[in-house]
Design an enzyme around this catalytic site. Structure first.
Site, PDB file in Angstrom:
ATOM      1  N   LYS A  79       0.845  -1.203   0.000  1.00  0.00           N
ATOM      2  CA  LYS A  79       0.000   0.000   0.000  1.00  0.00           C
ATOM      3  C   LYS A  79       0.883   1.256   0.000  1.00  0.00           C
ATOM      4  CE  LYS A  79      -3.988   1.747   2.688  1.00  0.00           C
ATOM      5  NZ  LYS A  79      -4.808   1.435   3.874  1.00  0.00           N
TER       6      LYS A  79
ATOM      7  N   SER B 185      -9.514   1.533   2.905  1.00  0.00           N
ATOM      8  CA  SER B 185      -8.547   2.353   2.207  1.00  0.00           C
ATOM      9  C   SER B 185      -7.495   1.568   1.437  1.00  0.00           C
ATOM     10  CB  SER B 185      -7.854   3.288   3.200  1.00  0.00           C
ATOM     11  OG  SER B 185      -7.110   2.562   4.172  1.00  0.00           O
TER      12      SER B 185
ATOM     13  N   SER C 250     -10.305  -1.185   6.578  1.00  0.00           N
ATOM     14  CA  SER C 250      -9.555  -0.779   5.387  1.00  0.00           C
ATOM     15  C   SER C 250      -8.837  -1.902   4.681  1.00  0.00           C
ATOM     16  CB  SER C 250      -8.548   0.323   5.757  1.00  0.00           C
ATOM     17  OG  SER C 250      -9.217   1.480   6.182  1.00  0.00           O
TER      18      SER C 250
END
Length: 585
Positions: free
Chosen positions: A149, A224, A248
């Site tokens: 990420k 996310s 997330s």
């Protein structure tokens, strides 16, 4: 008398002069402010363009490298490599039946292809080509390409979190988990997209744009960790690292049809993992793996929970991965949750839980109904008020000079409203949607340090109350819904309430994971037509619209265990995964 008149006339002249000077100063101030805003706007545009150019350059260089490799290695069977599970891949790599070069270039090519449709990558880590020469052959993940990420620190690369203030600030060293992955032989090769500020379960930001779902380009990949979900779900990675503060990891895993695991916060090191702002302790965030299957999650956890990580970050308890617990086959006593009373699940969410419950019962496990405590109160007073304890001041400071993603409008609104207008808006909203009114008030913060301490104490009490309830029910683990199917694009900012099914376990700091178990059926869509929700307000209406048109999209369930029983949670996830596979054979 004449002197008095002269004095008064002088005062009038001075007042006129003062008024003129004040007006002039105001005009000059307005011009200065306008120029300053224009400068900030132009500076922001320049930084965004620079970041986009860097991404484009890395993608192009990677494409050229892949083309050169394919030309010089015409026998490379990419389709065969991409079809292997992580356990199969690691075995062939360690036995020398596959080369790390073949594997990396195969996944690099696939990731580039997936990104063209989904916009899930923020840049290729070109250093991965050099790492091929130094990859540790003794590591558990030798030669395995891994995606990370965007908010993971990787030396000489930004971790922007989707905000301009973080651009042009490349990391000076790798995050702890990236260092450990490299020591274990893995090759981080790409960074993936996220929503602005990490506080949305959409996946778009003004720097890198909108990421979409691998199963439908009209749907979001979730957030996310949505770039990770999209890339893995699209086949461009088989293992990645995300982070989770309210679902997330789990929501993108659900939306994209993969598996995701949120460990107990503190089990893995967070050093070098950038949040949008630091110091928020009410609802802990933590890193975790995302993959195609549960065994891959477990192998990643085993690789990370090693002496090297414990040495790099002494604040992490030195607890290695318990393989024996993960491989246990003892019958479980499982609590199951169908509706938390705050957000009514979609028909496909409810059906998925009921089908898995039936499979678990057939396999000899005991299922007992479970209801979480005080969810409505906890969502507002402990979770939302905890995340925005400062009234969203720090978030808004981070967003200064940055175009605002629509999904964050509601979160930042209270910060910019005067008190009287907030009160008026709260009263109006209370008539339309009591939940929204309460959440709006909660985003305004706790008001004082004393209130923050009281709030922290209330969270501690709630955790102990929940553990006591688990013991009263005598349950080992919990089966519950996770949001699904994937939302239509641009609905996420209106639907923060539905995070209750995931964010509750961040507050409790219970490990939780998601396993894909089904797809949306035609009868789910038909039943959705009659969906009313718990409150029947506009939020329930938006949710119905958001999940509509989902036939064929993946559906998942969530598995939860008590703190520090991460292996136990993964074992439960594996049990669900196996039973679902057996039922579809």
């Amino acid at each position: 008398m004449e002197k008095v008149k002269e004095f008064l006339q002088g005062v009038e002249v001075d007042q006129r002069t003062a008024a003129l000077l004040t007006a002039a100063a105001g005009a000059v101030g307005a011009v200065v402010l306008l120029v300053h805003k224009l400068y900030i706007h132009q500076d922001a545009k320049a930084k965004i363009q620079k970041a986009r150019n860097r991404r484009t350059a890395s993608l192009q260089r990677a494409e050229h490298a892949v083309l050169r490799y394919k030309t010089s290695h015409p026998g490379n069977d990419s389709a065969f490599i991409l079809a292997l599970s992580l356990s199969e891949l690691t075995k062939k790599l360690q036995e020398g039946l596959l080369s790390p070069e073949d594997v990396l270039y195969s996944y690099m090519e696939k990731a580039l292809d997936v990104n063209k449709d989904l916009n899930c990558c923020t840049g290729i880590l070109l250093e991965s080509f050099d790492q091929l020469k130094t990859s540790n052959k003794e590591g558990l993940l030798y030669g395995v390409p891994i995606s990370i990420k965007e908010n993971y620190a990787y030396k000489n690369h930004d971790s922007s979190c989707g905000v301009i203030i973080n651009l042009d600030q490349p990391a000076k060293k790798d995050s702890v988990l990236v260092q450990v992955l490299k020591r274990q032989g893995a090759i981080p090769f790409v960074k993936t997209n996220l929503p602005q500020g990490l506080l949305s379960y959409d996946c778009g930001n003004p720097i890198y744009g909108q990421t979409v779902n691998p199963h439908s380009l009209q749907k979001t990949s979730g957030g996310s960790s949505g770039g990770e979900g999209a890339l893995i779900g699209g086949g461009g990675s088989l293992l990645g690292l995300g982070s989770d503060v309210g679902g997330s990891i789990r929501i993108p895993a659900s939306f994209c049809g993969i598996c995701g695991f949120k460990p107990t916060a503190g089990r893995l090191s967070s050093l070098g993992l950038s949040p949008i702002y630091r110091g928020q302790k009410s609802v802990p965030s933590c890193p975790g793996p995302m993959a195609r299957d549960v065994d891959s999650l477990a192998l990643c956890m085993e690789a990370l929970l090693c002496d090297h990580m414990f040495a790099l970050d002494p604040t992490v308890p030195p607890i290695p991965f318990n393989v024996q617990t993960y491989q246990s086959s003892q019958p479980l006593r499982i609590g199951y949750l169908e509706n938390d009373g705050f957000s009514q699940p979609s028909p496909s969410m409810l059906r998925s839980v009921r089908e898995v419950k039936a499979l678990l019962e057939q396999a000899g496990h005991t299922l007992v109904p479970y209801t979480p405590l005080k969810v409505s109160h906890v969502m507002v007073e402990l979770i939302v008020k905890g995340i925005f304890a400062d009234g969203a001041a720090t978030l808004c400071q981070k967003l200064e000079g940055c175009p605002l993603d629509p999904c964050l409008r509601f979160q930042v609104l209270p910060y910019y409203l005067p008190s009287w207008l907030k009160k008026t808006l709260s009263v109006v909203l209370k008539m339309l949607s009591p939940r929204t009114s309460e959440i709006l008030n909660a985003i305004s913060g706790v008001g004082s340090v004393e209130n923050l301490w009281k709030q922290h104490a209330a969270i501690e009490d709630y955790i102990q109350e929940t553990i006591a309830e688990w013991r009263r029910c005598n349950i080992d683990v919990l089966l519950c819904p996770v949001i699904g199917p994937a939302y239509n694009l641009f609905y996420c900012g209106k639907l923060t309430c539905f995070a209750s099914y995931t964010i509750l376990y961040n507050l409790l700091n219970f490990p939780a994971g998601v396993v894909t178990v089904s797809t949306v059926k035609a009868e789910d869509e038909e039943e959705l037509e009659h969906y009313k929700g718990v409150y029947g307000d506009y939020i329930d209406k938006y949710f119905k619209q958001a999940v509509s048109g989902g036939e064929g999209l993946p559906m998942a369930v969530q598995c939860v265990s008590l703190p520090w029983q991460d292996e136990h949670c993964l074992r439960f996830m594996k049990e669900v995964e196996q039973l679902v596979k057996q039922s579809t054979v």
